[in-house]
Design an enzyme around this catalytic site. Structure first.
Site, PDB file in Angstrom:
ATOM      1  N   PHE A   1      94.045  -7.327 117.662  1.00 17.34           N
ATOM      2  CA  PHE A   1      94.129  -7.243 119.124  1.00 17.34           C
ATOM      3  C   PHE A   1      95.494  -7.642 119.667  1.00 17.34           C
ATOM      4  O   PHE A   1      95.857  -7.281 120.777  1.00 17.34           O
ATOM      5  CB  PHE A   1      93.030  -8.104 119.771  1.00 17.34           C
ATOM      6  CG  PHE A   1      93.365  -9.567 119.862  1.00 17.34           C
ATOM      7  CD1 PHE A   1      93.955 -10.085 121.007  1.00 17.34           C
ATOM      8  CD2 PHE A   1      93.127 -10.422 118.793  1.00 17.34           C
ATOM      9  CE1 PHE A   1      94.277 -11.431 121.100  1.00 17.34           C
ATOM     10  CE2 PHE A   1      93.443 -11.767 118.880  1.00 17.34           C
ATOM     11  CZ  PHE A   1      94.030 -12.270 120.028  1.00 17.34           C
ATOM     12  N   LYS A   2      96.264  -8.385 118.873  1.00 14.87           N
ATOM     13  CA  LYS A   2      97.574  -8.837 119.353  1.00 14.87           C
ATOM     14  C   LYS A   2      98.542  -7.683 119.586  1.00 14.87           C
ATOM     15  O   LYS A   2      99.563  -7.860 120.234  1.00 14.87           O
ATOM     16  CB  LYS A   2      98.178  -9.859 118.388  1.00 14.87           C
ATOM     17  CG  LYS A   2      97.424 -11.178 118.394  1.00 14.87           C
ATOM     18  CD  LYS A   2      98.117 -12.220 117.535  1.00 14.87           C
ATOM     19  CE  LYS A   2      97.403 -13.548 117.605  1.00 14.87           C
ATOM     20  NZ  LYS A   2      96.149 -13.548 116.796  1.00 14.87           N
TER      21      LYS A   2
END
Ligand SMILES: *Cc1c(COP(=O)(O)O)cnc(C)c1O
Length: 438
Positions: free
Chosen positions: A106-107
C-alpha cells in the site's frame, strides 16, 4: 492551506514547506489547519464515480488551494495507475487489496503521490536538486524509490541494513539505477535511521545540499492514503453494503489508519475502526490503560508492523483533541485494538487459506483476525486492509501454508535486475564524507 506542528512550537508551514521539510522544526508532525468536509450527497454520489474521480475530489479537499486543478488531477492519475479493489472473502468480510501497485504494497500510493507533488514544487520554482534520504527495513525503501524513479531534480538515497532485508525486498530498490542510490549500511535499521537523522541536523551537509525525508511522517505520503477508504466505501455502497462500515487496519506507524480517520472527519460514513497489531502492541495498551509507553520493537513475521513508538500516534491524539471533550474516551469509542503473536498469525493464514481459499500475507492476517474477533453483527460490513501481496513474504507464507506461491511478473522483473549498492559503515563521518562528495 497551512500546516501546524503537533508540538505547536514551530511556525505554520505552507504545503510546499511541509512537504520539503517532512518533520516540523520542533520535531512535531505537520497537520492541515482545516479538514474540508463532504456533504452526505457528495459522499453518496461517489458510488457512481471511478477511483480517479473519487481520489481527485479527496485530493482537492486537501491540496486544492495549493496546486492547480489540472496538475492535481494529473498527479492523482499518475499516482493511481493501479486499482485497489474490495474483494469478498466470506459472509460480511471483505479484503481491500492495496497490493496491486509497482512494489505490491500500500505504500506505493503515498510514495508515488509524494514524488509527483515534490517534483511539481521543484519544477515550479526552478529549484536546484533535492536529495531524499530514506532509511528502510524493507517496504518503505522500495515504495519511495519506485515512486521517485526518474522524477527530474530529485536524488534518492535509500539506507538499508545489510543482510537484514529479504532478497525480494532488496532487489526492489537496488536494481533501479537512474536517480536512486542504495546505501548498504553495516548495521541495523536503527543505525540507518540514526544516520538519516544526524544528516538532517548537520550544518555542513545542509549547506552543501537540499535534504528532505520521505518517511511516513510526510503529509504528502500519508494524506493520499485516505483516497482508497473513500473508494472502498464507493465500491460497497454500489452494492448496498456500506450502511454500517467497519475498517480494520494492520498498523505499525499508524499512518494508514490515521488517513482513514481523516476520511471519517471529512464525512465518510464509517461506524468504527479497528487497529490490528502484532506483538508490538503499544497502541492496544494505550486503549486499555490510557498510558502511552513506547518501547523497543520486537521482531515478528509481520515485520512492516514492528514499531515500538508509532510516529503517527501524535497525529491521532491531535485529531481527537481538536474535536474537544474527552480525548482518550473518544479514541476508545471509535477505535478498538487487537494483537497477535506469530503463531496466531500463522494459524489465521492457514485457516483462511484452507477454509475460504484466500491467501493472506502476515499483515493482512492480523487485519482479518481482528475483524473476526471484534464480533461483526450481521448487518455490519467489515473491511480489512490487505496491505501487501503475499509473494512479498514468500518464504514465510510458503513455510506456513506449505505452498509454492507464484511471484507476480512485476516482482520477478525486479529480481532479474543487477544489484547495485554502495557499502558504508554505520559511522556518521563516513556517510557525511560520501554525501559531501556528491
Ligand atoms: C508499512 C506497512 C504496514 C503498517 O502501516 P502503518 O501506516 O505504518 O501503520 C502494514 N503492512 C505493510 C505490508 C506495510 O508495509
Amino acid at each position: 492551506m497551512n500546516y501546524y506542528s503537533t508540538n505547536k512550537q514551530a511556525p505554520l508551514a505552507s504545503l510546499k514547506e511541509a512537504v520539503i521539510k517532512g518533520l516540523a522544526g520542533d520535531k512535531g508532525l505537520y497537520m492541515p489547519e482545516q479538514i474540508n468536509t463532504f456533504t452526505p450527497e457528495e459522499i453518496e454520489g461517489m458510488k457512481e464515480m471511478s477511483f480517479h474521480e473519487i481520489a481527485y475530489r479527496v485530493a482537492r479537499a486537501f491540496f486544492g488551494e495549493d496546486v492547480e486543478p489540472d496538475i492535481l488531477k494529473k498527479i492523482v492519475e499518475d499516482t493511481l495507475s493501479f486499482d485497489t479493489p474490495v474483494v469478498h472473502v466470506h459472509d460480511n468480510i471483505y479484503s481491500l487489496e492495496l497490493f496491486h501497485g509497482p512494489t505490491l504494497a500500500f505504500k506505493d500510493v503515498g510514495g508515488r503521490f509524494m514524488a509527483r507533488l515534490l517534483g511539481y514544487f521543484i519544477e515550479k520554482e526552478g529549484k536546484e536538486e533535492v536529495n531524499v534520504l530514506v532509511a528502510t527495513s524493507g517496504d518503505t525503501g522500495s515504495a519511495v524509490a519506485n515512486g521517485f524513479l526518474g522524477v527530474p531534480g530529485i536524488n534518492v538515497y535509500v539506507l538499508y541494513p545489510t543482510g537484514k532485508v529479504s532478497p525480494i525486498q532488496e532487489c526492489q530498490f537496488t536494481t533501479l539505477g537512474q536517480n536512486i542510490t542504495a546505501l548498504e549500511i553495516d548495521g541495523t535499521f536503527d543505525d540507518c535511521q540514526a544516520l538519516v537523522k544526524a544528516a538532517f541536523m548537520d550544518a555542513d551537509l545542509n549547506a552543501h545540499m537540499n535534504l528532505t525525508s520521505a518517511n511516513s511522517i510526510n503529509v504528502a505520503r500519508f494524506l493520499p492514503q485516505s483516497f482508497y477508504y473513500f473508494y472502498a466505501y464507493a465500491q460497497l455502497a454500489a452494492q448496498g453494503k456500506a450502511d454500517e462500515l467497519i475498517f480494520c487496519v494492520p498498523s505499525g506507524n499508524f499512518g494508514n489508519i490515521t488517513a482513514g480517520l481523516f476520511g471519517y472527519w471529512m464525512g465518510l460514513p464509517v461506524k468504527r475502526f479497528i487497529a490490528a497489531n502484532n506483538r508490538n502492541d503499544i497502541f492496544l495498551e494505550y486503549l486499555q490503560t490510557g498510558q502511552y509507553n513506547p518501547r523497543p520493537s520486537v521482531a515478528t513475521i509481520a515485520n512492516a508492523m514492528d514499531v515500538g513508538d508509532p510516529s503517527n500516534f501524535a497525529r491521532i491524539l491531535d485529531l481527537f483533541s481538536q474535536k474537544g471533550g474527552d480525548t482518550y474516551g473518544n479514541i476508545k469509542e471509535l477505535i478498538s485494538g487487537y494483537r497477535y503473536t506469530d503463531e496466531q498469525i500463522a494459524d489465521t493464514m492457514r485457516y483462511v487459506y484452507t477454509t475460504y481459499g484466500y491467501l493472506l500475507d502476515p499483515h493482512g492476517a492480523c487485519g482479518y483476525q481482528a475483524l473476526t474477533d471484534s464480533g461483526l453483527a450481521p448487518e455490519e460490513t467489515g473491511v480489512f486492509l490487505e496491505t501487501a501481496h503475499p509473494a512479498k513474504f514468500k518464504d514465510t507464507v510458503d513455510t506456513i501454508l506449505d505452498t509454492d506461491i507464484t511471484i507476480p511478473e512485476k516482482l520477478r522483473a525486479f529480481m532479474q535486475g543487477t544489484k547495485q549498492s554502495f557499502p558504508l559503515s554505520k559511522e556518521f563521518g563516513e556517510f557525511k564524507t560520501y554525501l559531501l562528495s556528491r
